[in-house]
Structures are given as structure tokens and as C-alpha cells.
Design a protein around this motif. Sequence first.
Motif, PDB file in Angstrom:
ATOM      1  N   HIS A   1      59.756 -58.322-111.873  1.00  0.00           N
ATOM      2  CA  HIS A   1      59.875 -56.990-111.269  1.00  0.00           C
ATOM      3  C   HIS A   1      59.644 -57.139-109.774  1.00  0.00           C
ATOM      4  N   LEU A   2      60.457 -56.419-108.983  1.00  0.00           N
ATOM      5  CA  LEU A   2      60.345 -56.493-107.521  1.00  0.00           C
ATOM      6  C   LEU A   2      58.939 -56.124-107.066  1.00  0.00           C
ATOM      7  N   ALA A   3      58.302 -57.030-106.341  1.00  0.00           N
ATOM      8  CA  ALA A   3      56.933 -56.789-105.862  1.00  0.00           C
ATOM      9  C   ALA A   3      56.671 -57.741-104.706  1.00  0.00           C
TER      10      ALA A   3
ATOM     11  N   SER B   1      54.066 -67.216-105.671  1.00  0.00           N
ATOM     12  CA  SER B   1      53.249 -66.828-106.833  1.00  0.00           C
ATOM     13  C   SER B   1      53.389 -65.317-106.996  1.00  0.00           C
ATOM     14  N   THR B   2      52.982 -64.838-108.160  1.00  0.00           N
ATOM     15  CA  THR B   2      53.117 -63.397-108.418  1.00  0.00           C
ATOM     16  C   THR B   2      51.867 -62.862-109.104  1.00  0.00           C
ATOM     17  N   SER B   3      51.580 -61.581-108.855  1.00  0.00           N
ATOM     18  CA  SER B   3      50.420 -60.968-109.507  1.00  0.00           C
ATOM     19  C   SER B   3      50.762 -60.534-110.939  1.00  0.00           C
ATOM     20  N   ASP B   4      52.030 -60.642-111.330  1.00  0.00           N
ATOM     21  CA  ASP B   4      52.435 -60.333-112.712  1.00  0.00           C
ATOM     22  C   ASP B   4      52.016 -61.539-113.576  1.00  0.00           C
ATOM     23  N   SER B   5      50.967 -61.354-114.383  1.00  0.00           N
ATOM     24  CA  SER B   5      50.379 -62.522-115.052  1.00  0.00           C
ATOM     25  C   SER B   5      51.340 -63.156-116.071  1.00  0.00           C
ATOM     26  N   ASP B   6      52.169 -62.352-116.728  1.00  0.00           N
ATOM     27  CA  ASP B   6      53.123 -62.927-117.690  1.00  0.00           C
ATOM     28  C   ASP B   6      54.151 -63.801-116.976  1.00  0.00           C
ATOM     29  N   ILE B   7      54.688 -63.258-115.889  1.00  0.00           N
ATOM     30  CA  ILE B   7      55.710 -64.014-115.144  1.00  0.00           C
ATOM     31  C   ILE B   7      55.093 -65.285-114.560  1.00  0.00           C
ATOM     32  N   GLN B   8      53.860 -65.157-114.055  1.00  0.00           N
ATOM     33  CA  GLN B   8      53.210 -66.339-113.478  1.00  0.00           C
ATOM     34  C   GLN B   8      52.975 -67.398-114.570  1.00  0.00           C
TER      35      GLN B   8
ATOM     36  N   GLY C   1      57.879 -61.609-105.933  1.00  0.00           N
ATOM     37  CA  GLY C   1      57.220 -61.386-107.216  1.00  0.00           C
ATOM     38  C   GLY C   1      58.009 -61.827-108.433  1.00  0.00           C
ATOM     39  N   MET C   2      59.233 -62.323-108.240  1.00  0.00           N
ATOM     40  CA  MET C   2      60.090 -62.678-109.387  1.00  0.00           C
ATOM     41  C   MET C   2      60.374 -64.177-109.417  1.00  0.00           C
ATOM     42  N   MET C   3      60.566 -64.697-110.635  1.00  0.00           N
ATOM     43  CA  MET C   3      61.032 -66.081-110.742  1.00  0.00           C
ATOM     44  C   MET C   3      62.506 -66.095-110.330  1.00  0.00           C
ATOM     45  N   ARG C   4      62.879 -67.114-109.595  1.00  0.00           N
ATOM     46  CA  ARG C   4      64.247 -67.194-109.093  1.00  0.00           C
ATOM     47  C   ARG C   4      64.851 -68.533-109.516  1.00  0.00           C
ATOM     48  N   PHE C   5      65.971 -68.445-110.209  1.00  0.00           N
ATOM     49  CA  PHE C   5      66.678 -69.646-110.684  1.00  0.00           C
ATOM     50  C   PHE C   5      68.068 -69.641-110.041  1.00  0.00           C
ATOM     51  N   ALA C   6      68.529 -70.796-109.595  1.00  0.00           N
ATOM     52  CA  ALA C   6      69.854 -70.815-108.968  1.00  0.00           C
ATOM     53  C   ALA C   6      70.641 -72.036-109.422  1.00  0.00           C
ATOM     54  N   PHE C   7      71.940 -71.838-109.565  1.00  0.00           N
ATOM     55  CA  PHE C   7      72.838 -72.862-110.120  1.00  0.00           C
ATOM     56  C   PHE C   7      73.763 -73.428-109.045  1.00  0.00           C
ATOM     57  N   HIS C   8      74.158 -74.668-109.278  1.00  0.00           N
ATOM     58  CA  HIS C   8      75.118 -75.289-108.360  1.00  0.00           C
ATOM     59  C   HIS C   8      76.042 -76.198-109.180  1.00  0.00           C
TER      60      HIS C   8
END
Length: 405
Positions: free
Chosen positions: A343-345, A350-357, A375-382
Motif C-alpha cells: 500500500h502506498l506509504a 523498508s516499510t512499516s507494513d509488517s506483513d509486507i516487510q 512502502g511497497m515491494m517493487r519487482f521489475a523484469f527485463h
Amino acid sequence: MMDHRIEQDGISPTMLTRTEFPGALESTYLSSCMRGLMPASGRKALDRHLDSLVTGRTDKAGLFDLMEETRSRFAGLVNADPDEIAFTKNVSEGLNIIAASMPWQAGDNVVVTLGLEHPNNVFPWLNQKERTGIEVRIVPERDGHIDIDAMIAAIDDKTRLVTMPTVTFSPGFRADTRKIGAFCRERDIFLLVDAVQSVGVLNCDVQDMIVDGFAVSTQKGLCGLYGMGFLYCRRDWADRMTPAYLARFGVDLGGGASEAATATLGYDLMPGARRFDLGNYNYPAAAVVHESLGILADIGMAEVERHVTSLSCAFADRMLALGLPVMGGPSGPHLASIVSIGHLAEGHDSTSDSDIQALSDHLTAHDVIHSIRRGMMRFAFHIYNTTADIDRVESLVRDWQSSRS
Ligand SMILES: Cc1ncc(COP(=O)(O)O)c(C=O)c1O
């Protein structure tokens, strides 16, 4: 000539990873939005350049040829003329070159969606506000998207420049420049884009995108080094601009003039964006990106984009099916190479969202290289990623979920 065509999705290791991107086999590398993997041919070219420095046998004319070939390769990648390309250090320098060279007039304004910009496309405008008194018109974002209609509505007859990312650094959604580009072109307003999250992963055509300025650096989708970038500036605009900085390479002393030739009082600026070049270039970085540009051209950017977006779309849908909060929901035309989960934060690394962290920590512990932004995990493809990478993340997420139930 090496065969750089991409094999079918799901075949791993591909010819490409075996030959050019062995790093993609050592981890699950999903972080090209931060840094692309350097190709093996780029490493070899860099070694050759460093060897020439160690032995003192540097061929300066050869280095200038390398720069011109690199300029032409980049121009070809984005469908520009080589005269429309300047070498820069990074995105920030490209954006600042335009900001500092614009013929600002009293009362001018700049339109920008500050909330979705990387800070490097915020401070150039705040600085120009201080220096020249321009107005910075801030347009609100819409659920993580650039609101093109709101940007157009903010434009008036005092707007001299509009700026936006073609893909945001977070959450990574695309912004279509064509509608606002056509609107700006009719009014002679400069449309300047930060395209670093598009270049090398999406098929960027500056004519089709209707942009006047296009700033990128080489360490992400272009799989190069830090400290080098390119700036496209449309010829019609560049020829009207007086560069804020000027040195030898920005001055036209005629084709035969030497590197150290100088002028007296009168001089002509180089045509187009070449006037923004200053002194010696980042030759090591050019040696690397020259190779990556060759690989991308061999594959073809349409094919690169098809490959990258088919992976990002599949990843978004499969993570959603696992119940994860994929920003933007199901796959669609908003996706480029990046998929953000959470979630945008606030939160950088690192993030304060304990599940995402906790999930991010679990993936990191299993060598899934990714990042946390806003605040979000970011994945990128190439080009070096395959569906095997998605399978692996899916299985790790399942393990993590069952360990918590
Ligand atoms: C959209 C965007 N702009 C700019 C940058 C960085 O700018 P620079 O190349 O000037 O360091 C990044 C990432 O680092 C980015 O994601």
C-alpha cells in the motif's frame, strides 16, 4: 554474431542469460528498476578500456568514435537524430540542462505531478522557481496514476513546460504522453519526460510519444554504469536554446577543428542537442552501454517490451491470485516492467507494513533481489528474466503463507 533473440518464455537458462547475463542465473534478479545487470560483453569492453589506461595506450580518436557510435545507437533506439542527443551524467542532469536553458519569461509556469515524481524531477523546478520566479503548478495524482486530463486542465497561456515520468519509479505505472504531447506541441509548450523507467524495457519512440525532451540514465534498463545518461532534445527546441554551461564540445568550430581548438569572440553553437555536451565524456560507461544498446537493437525493442510486459502482467495476476495486495489490481495496459505490492506509504528500503516487510525479508533470505519504494515491494523484469523467476517467487510466497497459517 551472437544470437540475441529471446527464446520462448519459461525456457531457462536462455541463450541470452547463458551468454550475456550469467548474473540472472545466480539469483532471482527482479530489480532492473534500480540497476540492470551488466552484460558480459559490456564487462569485456570495460576491461579493454581499463587495460588501455593501465598500459597508457589509450586511443583518443577511437574513444571519440565510440562516443559517436553510442550516440547513434541511442538515437536509433528512441527514433531520434544523433544531433538531438546529448551525453549527460544522469537523469537529473538531463532535466536540469533543460530547466536551466529554457528561455523563461516573467509569469511563466511549469506543470508537474510532484506527488509521483522521483525527487530528481522535483528539485530542478523548485530551484528554477527560486532563481527565475517561475510558478510551479502542482497537479494531484490519481490512485498512483499521472492524471493526464488534470495536467492538461492546469495548462494556460503562461505554461512554458510540462514535465512527467513516462513510468513512475513507484508504483511503476505508465503514463501515456501522446494526448498531452499533442496538446503541448500545438501551443509550443515543452514536454519534458523522465523516461528512465521506460528506456531499455519499453519500445520508446520520441516522435510517436510527442515529447520534446527525454532524459535517462544508463544504469537501469540500459544495463550500464552509474554516472552516464542521455538527453534527447527535439531539434526545433534545441536550436532555440542557449546552454546554461558551454565548453568545447558544445561549440561548432568546423569538422576538422581539433579538440583543443578555440574561438575568439564569435562562435557558433553545435547543432541541436550537441550544444549541451561539455568536455570529456564518461568513456568507461559509454564502453558498457555501447554493448547493451547493441544487444537491445539485436533483439528489437518491440520484442523486448513484449517479453517484459508479458512477465510483469503474469506476475501481477499470479501474486493477486495468492491474495497479495498488487497495486493497481489485475494486469493491464498500466503495467510496464515494474509490479508493486503493498500500500502506498512512506518507506524507502523498508516499510512499516509488517506483513509486507516480513514477506520482503523472506524473499531476500531466498535471494530474490527486489526493492521497497514508497512502502511497497517493487519487482521489475527485463530481457534476462523468464517465467521461471515468477514460478520461484510464487513458490516462495506459498511457503511463507503456509508457515504463517
Ligand atoms: C523515475 C526515476 N527518475 C530518476 C531516477 C534517478 O535519477 P538519476 O539518474 O539522476 O540519479 C530514478 C531512480 O533512481 C527513477 O526511478
